[in-house]
Scaffold this active site. Structure first.
Site, PDB file in Angstrom:
ATOM      1  N   LYS A  82      38.132  30.693  33.103  1.00  0.00           N
ATOM      2  CA  LYS A  82      37.332  29.603  34.564  1.00  0.00           C
ATOM      3  C   LYS A  82      36.589  31.324  34.887  1.00  0.00           C
ATOM      4  O   LYS A  82      35.400  31.342  34.507  1.00  0.00           O
ATOM      5  CB  LYS A  82      38.196  30.317  35.385  1.00  0.00           C
ATOM      6  CG  LYS A  82      38.058  30.184  37.338  1.00  0.00           C
ATOM      7  CD  LYS A  82      38.580  31.676  37.616  1.00  0.00           C
ATOM      8  CE  LYS A  82      39.416  32.215  37.852  1.00  0.00           C
ATOM      9  NZ  LYS A  82      39.418  33.246  38.204  1.00  0.00           N
ATOM     10  N   LYS A  94      33.874  43.006  37.440  1.00  0.00           N
ATOM     11  CA  LYS A  94      35.511  41.926  37.006  1.00  0.00           C
ATOM     12  C   LYS A  94      34.765  41.267  36.286  1.00  0.00           C
ATOM     13  O   LYS A  94      35.482  41.190  34.775  1.00  0.00           O
ATOM     14  CB  LYS A  94      35.955  41.800  37.761  1.00  0.00           C
ATOM     15  CG  LYS A  94      37.251  40.822  37.646  1.00  0.00           C
ATOM     16  CD  LYS A  94      38.193  41.393  36.552  1.00  0.00           C
ATOM     17  CE  LYS A  94      39.181  40.641  35.686  1.00  0.00           C
ATOM     18  NZ  LYS A  94      39.913  40.305  36.802  1.00  0.00           N
ATOM     19  N   SER A 125      40.377  36.975  41.061  1.00  0.00           N
ATOM     20  CA  SER A 125      38.376  37.246  40.259  1.00  0.00           C
ATOM     21  C   SER A 125      38.132  35.805  40.870  1.00  0.00           C
ATOM     22  O   SER A 125      39.048  35.175  40.297  1.00  0.00           O
ATOM     23  CB  SER A 125      39.007  36.958  38.947  1.00  0.00           C
ATOM     24  OG  SER A 125      39.780  38.342  38.045  1.00  0.00           O
TER      25      SER A 125
END
Length: 303
Positions: free
Chosen positions: A241, A173, A98
């Site tokens: 993150k 995502k 990701s």
């Protein structure tokens, strides 16, 4: 036809079971991790340990990276010792980490300039879905490259969807991570609210699951949150993150994300307060602290 050879780089919470599933499917898997013990732990499953990135990818038909963040993927992709320098022309390079959408596009462009076929293919479903081989995989890149990759990806995921050109997988995502974080935060607030009113929480969860409030997050997380079991399936540090990726990408196209901004701040606060290594469902602890509640230590991942 002989089974394809896969170079798999990154054998952490998600990567290790994914590589194990490829081995179980009969593929030839050369694994590399900066922590060699992680590679060696999978030799009983059929994984061959590579000493470096070059050794993992040199003979690979398909290369998969599953790493924590954009700089990690850049590091293993570029440079004299990286994937792009050592992969053979025509190989599929699939990044399932990701990372930032713009980073995926940059890596993809350089990979393609060296004759590789690149896909950004992040996943959703967490550790259990990685173990079960039932991940949801959102894929950006050429449809022809995805068609070539599907015989490998089918061993990792149940839902494999082409969502657009390079970078699109990472964009989807980022949206996924926003929705999951929002669900967890609202579930945490509801559980603290119910406890404060001395409701039978287990019964409340059962009836809420059966109604419109029900969700995969509730099914998987509600009762472990009540029990304060926060062993990481997906760590707060990584979700923090990912929400940073979302807020940055949203700012770039000037989309309004008022609730997203709040949940990103809450996840960041939980990280800053020392819960980064706990499961993202430990947002409950932050809500309890904000509410003046006492977090039980029994069953806590801090024990």
């Amino acid at each position: 036809m002989s089974a394809p050879t896969v170079g798999f780089i990154g054998l952490g919470i998600m990567g290790a079971p994914m590589a194990a599933n490829l081995c179980a499917a009969g593929l030839n898997v050369n694994g590399y991790s900066r922590t060699r013990a992680r590679s060696e732990a999978l030799t009983s499953r059929g994984l061959r340990v590579a000493d470096d990135i070059a050794g993992a990818v040199r003979d690979a038909d398909v290369i998969i990276t599953m790493l924590p963040d954009s700089p990690d993927v850049e590091q293993v992709s570029f440079g004299d010792g990286g994937v792009i320098a050592h992969a053979r022309p025509g190989a599929l390079f699939i990044d399932m980490s990701s990372i930032r959408p713009d980073t995926a596009r940059v890596i993809g462009a350089q990979a393609q300039s060296r004759g590789l076929r690149f896909l950004d293919a992040p996943v959703s479903g967490g550790e259990q879905a990685a173990i079960d081989g039932t991940l949801s995989i959102m894929v950006g890149g050429a449809a022809t490259a995805l068609a070539a990759a599907e015989p490998v990806l089918k061993h990792l995921g149940r839902t494999i969807v082409h969502v657009g050109p390079l970078g699109s997988g990472q964009t989807v995502k980022a949206a996924n991570q926003l929705i999951v974080a929002g669900n967890i935060e609202l579930l945490a607030e509801a559980l603290v609210f119910l406890a404060a009113h001395h409701v039978d929480t287990d019964a409340a969860i059962s009836v809420l699951q059966a109604g419109l409030a029900g969700s995969t997050v509730m099914d998987r997380k509600a009762r472990t949150m009540v029990a304060h079991e926060f062993s990481p399936g997906f760590r707060i540090a990584l979700h923090d993150k990912d929400l940073g990726i979302f807020t940055s990408a949203a700012r770039a196209v000037r989309t309004a994300t008022p609730l997203g901004a709040v949940v990103a701040q809450l996840m960041s606060a939980a990280h800053a307060q020392g819960d980064g290594d706990l499961d993202h469902s430990a947002l409950l602890r932050l809500v309890e602290r904000l509410s003046g509640s006492t977090t039980p230590e029994t069953g806590s991942a801090h024990d």
